[in-house]
Write a protein that holds these residues in place. Structure first.
Motif, PDB file in Angstrom:
ATOM      1  N   ALA A  75       0.842  -1.206   0.000  1.00  0.00           N
ATOM      2  CA  ALA A  75       0.000   0.000   0.000  1.00  0.00           C
ATOM      3  C   ALA A  75       0.877   1.256   0.000  1.00  0.00           C
ATOM      4  O   ALA A  75       0.584   2.221  -0.731  1.00  0.00           O
ATOM      5  N   ARG A 127       2.170   1.876  -3.351  1.00  0.00           N
ATOM      6  CA  ARG A 127       1.126   2.490  -4.181  1.00  0.00           C
ATOM      7  C   ARG A 127       1.051   4.005  -3.958  1.00  0.00           C
ATOM      8  O   ARG A 127       0.883   4.772  -4.899  1.00  0.00           O
ATOM      9  N   VAL A 185      -8.840   2.133  -9.500  1.00  0.00           N
ATOM     10  CA  VAL A 185      -8.414   2.478  -8.133  1.00  0.00           C
ATOM     11  C   VAL A 185      -9.184   1.638  -7.116  1.00  0.00           C
ATOM     12  O   VAL A 185      -8.600   1.088  -6.178  1.00  0.00           O
ATOM     13  N   HIS A 210      -7.894  -2.004  -7.087  1.00  0.00           N
ATOM     14  CA  HIS A 210      -6.601  -2.179  -6.428  1.00  0.00           C
ATOM     15  C   HIS A 210      -6.701  -1.977  -4.914  1.00  0.00           C
ATOM     16  O   HIS A 210      -6.004  -2.639  -4.154  1.00  0.00           O
ATOM     17  N   THR A 211      -7.593  -1.107  -4.498  1.00  0.00           N
ATOM     18  CA  THR A 211      -7.847  -0.945  -3.068  1.00  0.00           C
ATOM     19  C   THR A 211      -8.496  -2.207  -2.512  1.00  0.00           C
ATOM     20  O   THR A 211      -8.134  -2.692  -1.435  1.00  0.00           O
TER      21      THR A 211
END
Length: 177
Positions: free
Chosen positions: A12, A15, A46, A49-50
């Motif tokens: 994370a 990212r 988004v 991917h979260t």
């Protein structure tokens, strides 16, 4: 699972680092007349991917997935390779790399580094990471669901990116930049 939570947190944080680079590169590109395409699919990308990051942790926590060294260590290696490939792509494209589809008209396509071999090598890293990160701790449902959803998102994304790249530099072709 504490160490796995730290691994997911590290991904994370990576990212967030990408977003910092992307914002800087977006300013550079816009100052040179950049054109953005694909705004419609970006929020879905988004969110996906979260969801990957949250799914990794949630599945392991809710189901008590075991740590299986015979699976975990190879998946950690794949994850490391995916990160290396991603940052090679970012370094190769330099100021032209972005998480959005932003193209500066008149610039030739990059055909060095991993782009000598593939038009979209970063997406190889995305696919590898999406499978490997959950499987480090046997979160196979997350790996499967992300892979299926990512196939849809990447199909849209790659078509959009190809149209954008072909639209601003069709006569230039792929030359080293």
């Amino acid at each position: 699972m504490d160490w796995y939570g730290l691994l997911v947190a590290a991904v994370a944080a990576e990212r967030v680092g990408e977003l910092v680079v992307a914002r800087r590169n977006e300013r550079w590109s816009r100052a040179r007349g950049a054109i953005e395409a694909g705004r419609g699919h970006y929020p879905a990308m988004v969110a996906l991917h979260t969801a990957l990051l949250l799914g990794c942790l949630t599945e392991v926590w809710l189901t008590g997935r075991p740590f299986v060294p015979a699976l975990a260590w190879p998946m950690l290696a794949v994850l490391g390779g995916a990160q290396a490939l991603r940052w090679w792509c970012i370094a190769t494209l330099g100021s032209r790399w972005n998480t959005r589809v932003i193209v500066v008209p008149g610039l030739p396509l990059v055909a060095r580094g991993p782009y000598r071999v593939l038009r979209h090598p970063n997406y190889v890293a995305v696919v590898a990471e999406g499978a490997a990160l959950p499987l480090v701790h046997t979160a196979w449902v997350t790996a499967l669901l992300f892979t299926l959803a990512d196939a849809v998102v990447l199909t849209v994304r790659i078509r959009c990116e190809n149209r954008a790249l072909d639209g601003v530099a069709p006569a230039l072709g792929s030359v080293p930049a």
